[in-house]
Enzyme design. Structure first.
Site, short mmCIF file in Angstrom:
data_model
loop_
_atom_site.label_atom_id
_atom_site.label_comp_id
_atom_site.label_asym_id
_atom_site.label_seq_id
_atom_site.Cartn_x
_atom_site.Cartn_y
_atom_site.Cartn_z
N LYS A 24 16.63 8.03 6.82
CA LYS A 24 15.96 9.18 7.47
C LYS A 24 16.89 9.91 8.42
CE LYS A 24 11.68 8.99 7.94
NZ LYS A 24 10.37 8.47 8.25
N ASN A 69 -4.08 12.09 12.76
CA ASN A 69 -3.61 10.71 12.59
C ASN A 69 -3.84 9.95 13.89
OD1 ASN A 69 -1.16 10.94 14.31
ND2 ASN A 69 -0.64 12.50 12.80
N PHE A 127 12.13 9.86 15.41
CA PHE A 127 11.45 8.58 15.28
C PHE A 127 11.22 8.30 13.80
CE2 PHE A 127 9.81 6.44 19.07
CZ PHE A 127 10.38 7.25 20.03
N PRO A 168 6.20 22.74 8.68
CA PRO A 168 7.62 22.77 9.01
C PRO A 168 8.03 21.40 9.55
CG PRO A 168 6.32 23.99 10.64
CD PRO A 168 5.39 23.62 9.52
N ASP A 169 9.25 20.98 9.23
CA ASP A 169 9.77 19.73 9.78
C ASP A 169 10.53 20.08 11.06
OD1 ASP A 169 11.36 17.46 10.43
OD2 ASP A 169 10.95 16.68 8.43
N LYS A 182 -17.98 26.83 8.58
CA LYS A 182 -18.09 25.42 8.21
C LYS A 182 -18.40 25.30 6.71
CE LYS A 182 -20.69 21.28 9.19
NZ LYS A 182 -21.94 20.75 9.68
N ASP A 218 2.21 16.01 7.95
CA ASP A 218 3.14 16.52 6.95
C ASP A 218 2.60 17.76 6.25
OD1 ASP A 218 5.22 14.67 7.26
OD2 ASP A 218 3.97 13.13 6.30
O1 C5P Z 1 9.42 12.31 7.89
P1 C5P Z 1 8.77 11.51 8.95
O2 C5P Z 1 7.44 12.08 9.39
O3 C5P Z 1 8.66 10.05 8.68
O4 C5P Z 1 9.79 11.62 10.18
C1 C5P Z 1 9.46 11.23 11.46
C2 C5P Z 1 10.27 11.99 12.46
O5 C5P Z 1 10.27 13.37 12.12
C3 C5P Z 1 9.67 11.94 13.83
O6 C5P Z 1 10.72 12.07 14.77
C4 C5P Z 1 8.76 13.15 13.87
O7 C5P Z 1 8.53 13.60 15.17
C5 C5P Z 1 9.58 14.14 13.07
N1 C5P Z 1 8.80 15.13 12.32
C6 C5P Z 1 8.81 16.43 12.73
N2 C5P Z 1 8.11 17.38 12.02
C7 C5P Z 1 7.44 17.03 10.90
C8 C5P Z 1 7.43 15.70 10.48
C9 C5P Z 1 8.10 14.77 11.22
O8 C5P Z 1 9.41 16.76 13.78
N3 C5P Z 1 6.79 17.95 10.23
#
Ligand code: C5P
Length: 406
Positions: free
Chosen positions: A339, A211, A325, A306-307, A289, A279
């Protein structure tokens, strides 16, 4: 200012890299250090006393036998009147003379007379660097406590390639800052973790999903927390940003690596997740390749990453304050509030990243700080200022609430 009041005696010897010390002097002074320069005869072939004295705003010392120098300040005093002596560039010749304990010009006389720590940034041709004579000299100097920064590998002025390029001004500055230690401030004694930049999720050995995140905001936050005294770890995806001063930077590529590096940095008091983590990642990356025509258009199967923010917020070992953020393109505050609840973090910095704002990759940011008890709209400011303002708010929350910061 991180180096306020520190006195650096900078010895500039004769190498092509001498021009880089002008930038070093500028950066040292920006951080509050005073710089006094000693220029060797060789050094004067590459950089003028005038440019050194203009940037250091001080007299430049060149001649051992100058009566003016001796009446104003003897070489012994010159060597004692500093907190740190930095030799940059340090040529093979000056390193040899230092190792031999010679005192045949002002620079080597100062180096023999000083009782202060010495940091050298070697710069020479790769063959000279590799020569056993140079390596022996370096060993002797290191044993005597002289610390080295660099050299780096790369193309050289003499059309050869290899070790011998002087460390960049920012690397020398980082070594100088490390020498003086972290500045004391309201976050001294606190540990902070910051994530920054994008993640790259490989598709095959040459392609990846990414991104537009530049890492500017996350890096600025890490720098600001460190400037307030926090022991700061920055876990960053691929960016063009320089490693911030006084920060331990860990470079990663993927979200899974970022998660692992964050876990390894725990325990911390403060976590700020500013990274734009992808995500999804590709379920099984191809080892080779992917070629056009190999059975038509490929289909990528994605799995969720993972979040990191949600996982740090959930514990175990939850930091006292977790900041996330929210990059939103509409209904910025409402979406960010939701959020904050969903992710379980304490604060959210919400910014509008709709294309017309130029936030991605730009230098300015307009954010809202959302806490459990309300929200503040901050005026538009640079990403560096957002970092400083957030770091100050974090420091205040710790001062106000002891360990239960949020
Ligand atoms: O869900 P979203 O991507 O909009 O959330 C943004 C926040 O979540 C940011 O603080 C980003 O650093 C964190 N984030 C994370 N791991 C992910 C996705 C988002 O730490 N996989």
């Amino acid at each position: 200012m991180a180096l306020a009041g520190k006195r650096v005696l900078l010895i500039v010897s004769g190498g092509i890299a001498a021009y880089k010390v002008l930038e070093l002097i500028r950066r040292l002074r920006e951080r509050g250090a005073s710089v006094r320069a000693v220029l060797t005869k060789g050094g004067a072939q590459f950089v003028t006393p005038l440019s050194l004295s203009a940037l250091s705003e001080d007299k430049v010392y060149t001649d051992l036998f100058s009566l003016t120098d001796e009446s104003e300040m003897g070489h012994i005093q010159l060597s004692r009147d500093a907190d740190l002596v930095v030799v940059a560039p340090a040529t093979a010749d000056i390193l040899a003379r230092m190792a031999a304990g010679m005192a045949d010009d002002l620079a080597t006389t100062v180096l023999l007379a000083t009782d202060k720590p010495v940091l050298a940034a070697p710069a020479m041709n790769v063959r000279m660097w590799e020569h056993p004579a140079t390596q022996d000299n370096l060993d002797r100097l290191r044993r005597r406590g002289v610390r080295m920064v660099g050299p780096n590998a790369g193309p050289m002025a003499c059309n050869e390639y290899g070790f011998g390029r002087m460390a960049e001004p920012e690397e020398i500055l980082a070594a100088i800052s490390r020498h003086f230690g972290r500045p004391a401030g309201p976050l001294t004694g606190r540990r902070a973790l910051v994530t920054s930049g994008p993640t790259h999720e490989p598709i095959d050995p040459v392609r990846y999903i990414a991104n537009h995140s530049s890492g500017k905001q996350g890096h600025a936050i890490a720098a600001a927390l460190a400037a307030l005294g926090a022991e700061t770890v920055l876990v960053t995806g691929p960016t063009d940003e320089a490693d911030p001063l006084d920060v331990h930077t860990v470079a990663v590529t993927t979200a899974v690596e970022m998660m692992e590096a964050c876990r390894a940095a725990l325990p911390v008091d403060i976590a700020v997740c500013a990274a734009a983590v992808a995500d999804w990642r590709v379920a099984s990356r191809a080892d080779e390749k992917i070629k056009k025509g190999d059975g038509g258009t490929p289909t990528l199967t994605l799995v969720e990453n993972p979040d990191i923010l949600a996982s740090l917020s959930a514990g175990p070992g939850r930091p006292a304050l977790v900041v996330g953020f929210a990059a939103e393109t509409e209904q910025v505050v409402a979406h960010a509030r939701a959020k904050r609840e969903r992710k379980g973090c304490d604060w959210i910095l919400a910014n509008d990243v709709s294309p017309e704002t130029g936030t991605f990759g730009g230098d300015a940011n307009r954010v809202h700080l959302i806490r459990a008890d309300g929200h503040e709209a901050w005026p538009e400011m640079s990403k560096a200022e957002v970092g400083q303002r957030l770091a100050s708010a974090i420091a205040r929350s710790f001062q106000g609430a002891g360990d239960g910061a949020a």
